[in-house]
Design an enzyme around this catalytic site. Sequence first.
Site, PDB file in Angstrom:
ATOM      1  N   ARG A  51       4.792  78.562  38.398  1.00  0.00           N
ATOM      2  CA  ARG A  51       4.361  77.348  39.116  1.00  0.00           C
ATOM      3  C   ARG A  51       3.601  76.432  38.561  1.00  0.00           C
ATOM      4  O   ARG A  51       2.694  77.369  37.089  1.00  0.00           O
ATOM      5  CB  ARG A  51       3.607  78.074  40.518  1.00  0.00           C
ATOM      6  N   GLY A  52       2.881  75.402  39.028  1.00  0.00           N
ATOM      7  CA  GLY A  52       1.684  74.561  38.409  1.00  0.00           C
ATOM      8  C   GLY A  52       2.774  73.350  38.121  1.00  0.00           C
ATOM      9  O   GLY A  52       3.192  74.056  36.525  1.00  0.00           O
ATOM     10  N   ALA A  53       2.764  72.279  38.295  1.00  0.00           N
ATOM     11  CA  ALA A  53       2.814  71.054  37.854  1.00  0.00           C
ATOM     12  C   ALA A  53       3.852  70.665  35.996  1.00  0.00           C
ATOM     13  O   ALA A  53       4.682  70.380  36.004  1.00  0.00           O
ATOM     14  CB  ALA A  53       2.466  69.911  37.806  1.00  0.00           C
ATOM     15  N   ARG A  90      11.871  72.285  43.395  1.00  0.00           N
ATOM     16  CA  ARG A  90      10.440  71.549  44.251  1.00  0.00           C
ATOM     17  C   ARG A  90      10.327  70.013  44.233  1.00  0.00           C
ATOM     18  O   ARG A  90      10.591  69.943  42.673  1.00  0.00           O
ATOM     19  CB  ARG A  90       9.385  72.554  43.633  1.00  0.00           C
ATOM     20  N   ASP A 107      -0.630  67.496  41.466  1.00  0.00           N
ATOM     21  CA  ASP A 107       1.111  67.779  41.055  1.00  0.00           C
ATOM     22  C   ASP A 107       1.976  66.474  40.941  1.00  0.00           C
ATOM     23  O   ASP A 107       2.738  66.238  40.425  1.00  0.00           O
ATOM     24  CB  ASP A 107       1.852  68.681  42.068  1.00  0.00           C
ATOM     25  N   ASN A 114      -1.808  67.582  45.569  1.00  0.00           N
ATOM     26  CA  ASN A 114      -2.180  68.802  45.061  1.00  0.00           C
ATOM     27  C   ASN A 114      -2.242  69.888  46.119  1.00  0.00           C
ATOM     28  O   ASN A 114      -2.020  69.361  46.872  1.00  0.00           O
ATOM     29  CB  ASN A 114      -3.125  68.445  44.529  1.00  0.00           C
TER      30      ASN A 114
END
Length: 352
Positions: free
Chosen positions: A45-47, A88, A239, A249
Amino acid sequence: MIPTLEWTADGVRFLDQTKLPLEETYVLATSYRQVADVITTMVVRGAPAIGVSAAMGVALGVKESKATSISDLTTEFGAICNTLAATRPTAVNLFWAIAHMRDLFSALASKPGITREGIADALIKEAQVMYDEDIAACKTMGANGAELLPETGGVLTHCNAGALATCGYGTALGVIRAAVERGRAIHVYADETRPFLQGARLTAWELMHDGIPTTVLCDNMAASLMRQGKIKAVVVGADRIAANGDVANKIGTYNVAILAKEHGIPFYVAAPWSTIDTATPTGDGIPIEQRPEREVTHHAGKQLTPHGVGIENPAFDVTPAKYVTAIITERGVLRAPYAESLAELEAIPTAR
Protein backbone atom coordinates in the site's frame (compact mmCIF):
# COMPACT_ATOMS: atom_id res chain seq x y z
CA MET A 1 15.13 -0.94 4.97
CA ILE A 2 13.76 -4.30 3.92
CA PRO A 3 12.53 -3.93 0.31
CA THR A 4 8.80 -3.18 0.06
CA LEU A 5 8.68 -4.95 -3.28
CA GLU A 6 11.17 -6.30 -5.77
CA TRP A 7 11.27 -7.96 -9.14
CA THR A 8 12.64 -11.51 -9.09
CA ALA A 9 13.07 -14.21 -11.71
CA ASP A 10 10.06 -16.01 -10.21
CA GLY A 11 7.68 -13.05 -9.94
CA VAL A 12 7.17 -9.92 -7.84
CA ARG A 13 8.07 -10.34 -4.18
CA PHE A 14 6.20 -8.21 -1.63
CA LEU A 15 6.77 -7.63 2.06
CA ASP A 16 3.36 -8.50 3.55
CA GLN A 17 2.38 -5.30 5.32
CA THR A 18 -0.77 -6.87 6.76
CA LYS A 19 1.45 -9.00 9.03
CA LEU A 20 3.66 -6.18 10.35
CA PRO A 21 4.93 -5.35 12.90
CA LEU A 22 4.94 -8.82 14.47
CA GLU A 23 5.83 -10.88 11.38
CA GLU A 24 8.21 -10.06 8.53
CA THR A 25 6.89 -12.36 5.83
CA TYR A 26 6.68 -12.19 2.06
CA VAL A 27 4.19 -12.85 -0.70
CA LEU A 28 5.35 -13.93 -4.17
CA ALA A 29 3.01 -12.90 -6.99
CA THR A 30 3.56 -15.04 -10.07
CA SER A 31 0.76 -13.55 -12.19
CA TYR A 32 -0.68 -10.10 -12.81
CA ARG A 33 -3.93 -11.19 -11.15
CA GLN A 34 -1.99 -12.04 -8.00
CA VAL A 35 -0.34 -8.60 -8.13
CA ALA A 36 -3.83 -7.07 -8.38
CA ASP A 37 -4.92 -9.05 -5.33
CA VAL A 38 -1.84 -7.95 -3.38
CA ILE A 39 -2.74 -4.31 -4.10
CA THR A 40 -6.44 -4.74 -3.26
CA THR A 41 -5.80 -6.53 0.03
CA MET A 42 -3.15 -3.98 1.06
CA VAL A 43 -0.30 -6.45 1.28
CA VAL A 44 1.36 -3.54 -0.51
CA ARG A 45 0.00 0.00 0.00
CA GLY A 46 1.01 3.61 -0.37
CA ALA A 47 0.52 5.50 -3.61
CA PRO A 48 4.10 5.36 -4.98
CA ALA A 49 4.49 1.67 -4.12
CA ILE A 50 1.12 0.87 -5.68
CA GLY A 51 2.19 2.59 -8.90
CA VAL A 52 5.42 0.62 -9.25
CA SER A 53 3.65 -2.58 -8.20
CA ALA A 54 1.16 -2.05 -11.04
CA ALA A 55 4.00 -1.46 -13.52
CA MET A 56 5.63 -4.71 -12.42
CA GLY A 57 2.26 -6.44 -12.64
CA VAL A 58 1.87 -5.28 -16.23
CA ALA A 59 5.36 -6.55 -17.09
CA LEU A 60 4.67 -9.85 -15.35
CA GLY A 61 1.42 -10.28 -17.28
CA VAL A 62 3.20 -9.90 -20.61
CA LYS A 63 6.07 -12.15 -19.50
CA GLU A 64 3.66 -14.93 -18.56
CA SER A 65 1.36 -14.48 -21.57
CA LYS A 66 0.77 -17.38 -23.97
CA ALA A 67 -0.25 -15.12 -26.84
CA THR A 68 1.10 -16.31 -30.19
CA SER A 69 0.74 -13.01 -32.05
CA ILE A 70 1.24 -9.34 -31.28
CA SER A 71 -2.42 -8.78 -32.10
CA ASP A 72 -3.54 -11.32 -29.49
CA LEU A 73 -1.03 -9.91 -27.02
CA THR A 74 -2.41 -6.41 -27.54
CA THR A 75 -5.92 -7.61 -26.66
CA GLU A 76 -4.62 -9.44 -23.60
CA PHE A 77 -2.54 -6.43 -22.60
CA GLY A 78 -5.69 -4.31 -22.39
CA ALA A 79 -7.24 -6.84 -20.00
CA ILE A 80 -4.08 -6.88 -17.87
CA CYS A 81 -4.10 -3.09 -17.53
CA ASN A 82 -7.82 -2.95 -16.80
CA THR A 83 -7.55 -5.57 -14.06
CA LEU A 84 -4.75 -3.69 -12.32
CA ALA A 85 -6.49 -0.32 -12.76
CA ALA A 86 -9.58 -1.66 -10.97
CA THR A 87 -7.73 -2.39 -7.73
CA ARG A 88 -7.83 0.97 -5.90
CA PRO A 89 -9.43 4.15 -7.29
CA THR A 90 -7.92 7.03 -5.31
CA ALA A 91 -4.12 6.78 -5.69
CA VAL A 92 -3.38 8.45 -9.02
CA ASN A 93 0.11 6.89 -9.15
CA LEU A 94 -1.62 3.62 -10.06
CA PHE A 95 -3.13 5.11 -13.20
CA TRP A 96 0.01 7.11 -14.00
CA ALA A 97 2.12 3.95 -13.95
CA ILE A 98 -0.33 1.92 -16.04
CA ALA A 99 -0.61 4.74 -18.60
CA HIS A 100 3.17 4.89 -18.79
CA MET A 101 3.37 1.16 -19.49
CA ARG A 102 0.53 1.40 -22.04
CA ASP A 103 2.45 4.06 -23.96
CA LEU A 104 5.62 1.97 -23.96
CA PHE A 105 3.72 -1.15 -25.06
CA SER A 106 2.08 0.72 -27.93
CA ALA A 107 5.45 2.02 -29.13
CA LEU A 108 7.02 -1.43 -28.92
CA ALA A 109 4.12 -3.32 -30.51
CA SER A 110 4.31 -1.15 -33.62
CA LYS A 111 7.94 -2.07 -34.31
CA PRO A 112 8.47 -4.50 -37.22
CA GLY A 113 9.68 -7.92 -36.09
CA ILE A 114 9.07 -7.32 -32.41
CA THR A 115 8.35 -10.43 -30.33
CA ARG A 116 6.39 -10.97 -27.14
CA GLU A 117 9.67 -11.78 -25.40
CA GLY A 118 11.19 -8.53 -26.63
CA ILE A 119 8.23 -6.52 -25.38
CA ALA A 120 8.28 -8.31 -22.03
CA ASP A 121 12.00 -7.65 -21.55
CA ALA A 122 11.53 -3.94 -22.29
CA LEU A 123 8.56 -3.66 -19.90
CA ILE A 124 10.46 -5.45 -17.13
CA LYS A 125 13.42 -3.12 -17.59
CA GLU A 126 11.12 -0.08 -17.49
CA ALA A 127 9.40 -1.24 -14.31
CA GLN A 128 12.79 -1.65 -12.67
CA VAL A 129 13.80 1.85 -13.80
CA MET A 130 10.58 3.20 -12.28
CA TYR A 131 11.50 1.43 -9.03
CA ASP A 132 14.92 3.11 -8.94
CA GLU A 133 13.43 6.48 -9.89
CA ASP A 134 10.94 6.28 -7.04
CA ILE A 135 13.69 5.85 -4.47
CA ALA A 136 15.71 8.67 -6.04
CA ALA A 137 12.65 10.94 -6.02
CA CYS A 138 12.03 10.20 -2.34
CA LYS A 139 15.61 11.09 -1.43
CA THR A 140 15.47 14.35 -3.39
CA MET A 141 12.10 15.13 -1.82
CA GLY A 142 13.57 14.48 1.59
CA ALA A 143 16.43 16.88 0.92
CA ASN A 144 13.99 19.52 -0.34
CA GLY A 145 11.81 19.28 2.75
CA ALA A 146 14.33 18.69 5.54
CA GLU A 147 14.99 22.37 6.15
CA LEU A 148 11.29 23.00 6.76
CA LEU A 149 11.26 20.88 9.89
CA PRO A 150 12.23 22.23 13.32
CA GLU A 151 15.76 21.99 14.72
CA THR A 152 14.27 20.18 17.70
CA GLY A 153 10.84 19.10 18.85
CA GLY A 154 7.87 16.99 17.86
CA VAL A 155 6.70 16.29 14.32
CA LEU A 156 3.30 14.65 13.80
CA THR A 157 2.55 12.32 10.91
CA HIS A 158 -0.57 10.41 9.91
CA CYS A 159 -0.84 6.96 8.33
CA ASN A 160 2.39 5.61 6.81
CA ALA A 161 4.19 7.62 4.15
CA GLY A 162 7.54 5.96 4.60
CA ALA A 163 9.72 3.38 2.91
CA LEU A 164 6.82 0.92 3.17
CA ALA A 165 4.58 3.22 1.13
CA THR A 166 7.21 3.65 -1.58
CA CYS A 167 10.04 1.62 -3.08
CA GLY A 168 12.32 2.95 -0.35
CA TYR A 169 13.14 5.91 1.95
CA GLY A 170 9.64 7.40 1.91
CA THR A 171 7.84 10.67 1.27
CA ALA A 172 6.76 12.22 4.60
CA LEU A 173 9.10 9.91 6.50
CA GLY A 174 11.74 10.62 3.88
CA VAL A 175 11.56 14.29 4.86
CA ILE A 176 11.89 13.29 8.51
CA ARG A 177 14.77 10.92 7.75
CA ALA A 178 16.60 13.62 5.81
CA ALA A 179 16.12 16.10 8.65
CA VAL A 180 17.49 13.60 11.18
CA GLU A 181 20.44 12.85 8.89
CA ARG A 182 21.21 16.59 8.98
CA GLY A 183 21.35 16.57 12.75
CA ARG A 184 17.86 17.71 13.70
CA ALA A 185 16.62 16.35 17.02
CA ILE A 186 13.12 15.29 15.99
CA HIS A 187 10.68 13.21 17.98
CA VAL A 188 7.96 11.73 15.77
CA TYR A 189 4.37 11.47 16.95
CA ALA A 190 2.58 8.88 14.81
CA ASP A 191 -1.21 8.83 14.71
CA GLU A 192 -2.32 5.20 14.94
CA THR A 193 -4.58 5.83 11.90
CA ARG A 194 -7.79 3.90 12.40
CA PRO A 195 -9.18 1.56 11.28
CA PHE A 196 -6.23 -0.14 9.54
CA LEU A 197 -3.61 1.21 11.99
CA GLN A 198 -0.90 2.04 9.45
CA GLY A 199 0.67 4.50 11.87
CA ALA A 200 0.69 2.19 14.87
CA ARG A 201 1.80 -0.87 12.92
CA LEU A 202 3.95 0.48 10.10
CA THR A 203 5.25 3.98 10.81
CA ALA A 204 6.29 3.01 14.33
CA TRP A 205 7.97 -0.16 13.00
CA GLU A 206 9.91 1.75 10.35
CA LEU A 207 11.12 4.53 12.61
CA MET A 208 12.15 2.17 15.38
CA HIS A 209 14.24 0.29 12.81
CA ASP A 210 15.97 3.61 12.07
CA GLY A 211 16.41 4.55 15.71
CA ILE A 212 14.24 7.68 15.37
CA PRO A 213 12.36 8.45 18.63
CA THR A 214 8.67 7.71 18.07
CA THR A 215 5.48 7.87 20.10
CA VAL A 216 2.19 6.40 18.85
CA LEU A 217 -0.96 8.45 19.47
CA CYS A 218 -4.60 7.49 19.33
CA ASP A 219 -6.12 9.57 16.52
CA ASN A 220 -8.06 11.75 18.97
CA MET A 221 -4.98 12.85 20.95
CA ALA A 222 -3.35 15.23 18.45
CA ALA A 223 -5.27 18.35 19.48
CA SER A 224 -4.27 18.00 23.12
CA LEU A 225 -0.57 17.64 22.28
CA MET A 226 -0.74 20.59 19.90
CA ARG A 227 -2.23 22.73 22.64
CA GLN A 228 0.61 21.68 24.95
CA GLY A 229 3.18 22.83 22.38
CA LYS A 230 4.58 19.36 21.79
CA ILE A 231 3.93 19.41 18.02
CA LYS A 232 6.08 21.84 16.01
CA ALA A 233 5.16 20.64 12.51
CA VAL A 234 2.98 18.13 10.68
CA VAL A 235 4.15 16.24 7.59
CA VAL A 236 1.98 13.72 5.73
CA GLY A 237 1.94 11.97 2.37
CA ALA A 238 -0.70 12.05 -0.35
CA ASP A 239 -2.50 9.71 -2.71
CA ARG A 240 -3.64 12.39 -5.13
CA ILE A 241 -3.18 16.16 -5.34
CA ALA A 242 -5.61 18.14 -7.47
CA ALA A 243 -4.60 21.05 -9.70
CA ASN A 244 -5.65 23.60 -7.07
CA GLY A 245 -3.60 21.95 -4.31
CA ASP A 246 -6.40 20.01 -2.60
CA VAL A 247 -4.90 16.84 -1.14
CA ALA A 248 -6.40 13.36 -0.83
CA ASN A 249 -4.71 11.33 1.87
CA LYS A 250 -5.59 8.66 4.42
CA ILE A 251 -8.85 9.28 6.29
CA GLY A 252 -8.23 11.54 9.28
CA THR A 253 -5.71 13.79 7.52
CA TYR A 254 -8.32 16.53 7.12
CA ASN A 255 -8.89 16.51 10.89
CA VAL A 256 -5.16 16.96 11.51
CA ALA A 257 -4.90 19.80 9.00
CA ILE A 258 -7.73 21.74 10.68
CA LEU A 259 -6.13 21.24 14.10
CA ALA A 260 -2.74 22.40 12.81
CA LYS A 261 -4.30 25.55 11.35
CA GLU A 262 -6.06 26.32 14.64
CA HIS A 263 -2.82 25.97 16.60
CA GLY A 264 -0.58 27.83 14.13
CA ILE A 265 1.42 24.72 13.22
CA PRO A 266 2.78 24.27 9.67
CA PHE A 267 1.13 21.43 7.75
CA TYR A 268 3.33 19.96 5.01
CA VAL A 269 2.46 17.41 2.33
CA ALA A 270 5.26 15.34 0.77
CA ALA A 271 4.54 13.49 -2.48
CA PRO A 272 6.28 12.62 -5.76
CA TRP A 273 5.28 14.42 -8.91
CA SER A 274 3.42 11.31 -10.09
CA THR A 275 0.88 12.04 -7.32
CA ILE A 276 -0.02 15.40 -8.89
CA ASP A 277 -3.21 15.18 -10.94
CA THR A 278 -3.53 18.41 -12.90
CA ALA A 279 -6.39 16.87 -14.91
CA THR A 280 -8.57 17.03 -11.78
CA PRO A 281 -9.31 20.71 -11.03
CA THR A 282 -10.24 20.38 -7.34
CA GLY A 283 -10.49 17.79 -4.59
CA ASP A 284 -14.22 17.44 -5.28
CA GLY A 285 -13.31 15.42 -8.36
CA ILE A 286 -11.10 12.90 -6.57
CA PRO A 287 -12.74 9.46 -6.24
CA ILE A 288 -12.73 8.20 -2.66
CA GLU A 289 -12.32 4.48 -2.14
CA GLN A 290 -14.77 2.73 0.18
CA ARG A 291 -13.11 -0.13 2.04
CA PRO A 292 -14.81 -3.29 3.39
CA GLU A 293 -17.01 -2.89 6.48
CA ARG A 294 -15.12 -5.66 8.24
CA GLU A 295 -12.09 -3.40 8.69
CA VAL A 296 -14.23 -1.38 11.11
CA THR A 297 -16.41 -4.09 12.61
CA HIS A 298 -13.59 -6.51 13.43
CA HIS A 299 -10.06 -6.44 14.79
CA ALA A 300 -7.76 -9.48 14.71
CA GLY A 301 -10.77 -11.59 13.79
CA LYS A 302 -12.85 -10.42 16.75
CA GLN A 303 -16.09 -8.52 16.20
CA LEU A 304 -16.24 -5.15 17.95
CA THR A 305 -19.59 -3.72 16.83
CA PRO A 306 -23.23 -4.82 17.16
CA HIS A 307 -24.71 -6.97 14.42
CA GLY A 308 -26.45 -4.92 11.74
CA VAL A 309 -25.05 -1.50 12.67
CA GLY A 310 -24.34 0.84 9.77
CA ILE A 311 -20.67 1.25 8.80
CA GLU A 312 -18.94 4.02 6.84
CA ASN A 313 -15.36 3.23 5.85
CA PRO A 314 -13.87 5.69 3.35
CA ALA A 315 -10.14 5.08 2.94
CA PHE A 316 -9.33 8.75 2.27
CA ASP A 317 -10.47 12.29 2.85
CA VAL A 318 -9.64 15.54 1.05
CA THR A 319 -7.80 18.40 2.75
CA PRO A 320 -8.52 21.76 1.07
CA ALA A 321 -5.46 23.62 -0.17
CA LYS A 322 -6.05 26.49 2.27
CA TYR A 323 -4.83 24.25 5.12
CA VAL A 324 -1.62 23.20 3.35
CA THR A 325 1.48 25.25 4.23
CA ALA A 326 3.62 23.72 1.46
CA ILE A 327 3.75 20.73 -0.88
CA ILE A 328 7.16 19.05 -1.02
CA THR A 329 8.08 17.24 -4.24
CA GLU A 330 11.28 16.08 -5.93
CA ARG A 331 10.93 19.05 -8.28
CA GLY A 332 10.84 21.56 -5.44
CA VAL A 333 8.71 22.99 -2.64
CA LEU A 334 5.41 24.52 -3.73
CA ARG A 335 3.56 27.30 -1.97
CA ALA A 336 0.12 28.81 -2.46
CA PRO A 337 -1.46 29.71 -4.79
CA TYR A 338 -0.98 26.08 -5.80
CA ALA A 339 -2.74 26.37 -9.15
CA GLU A 340 0.11 28.66 -10.19
CA SER A 341 3.05 26.90 -8.52
CA LEU A 342 1.93 23.45 -9.73
CA ALA A 343 1.51 24.70 -13.29
CA GLU A 344 4.93 26.36 -13.15
CA LEU A 345 6.76 23.20 -12.06
CA GLU A 346 4.76 21.00 -14.43
CA ALA A 347 6.10 23.05 -17.33
CA ILE A 348 9.71 22.18 -16.43
CA PRO A 349 11.00 19.39 -18.73
CA THR A 350 12.07 16.17 -16.97
CA ALA A 351 15.10 14.02 -17.76
CA ARG A 352 12.92 11.26 -19.26
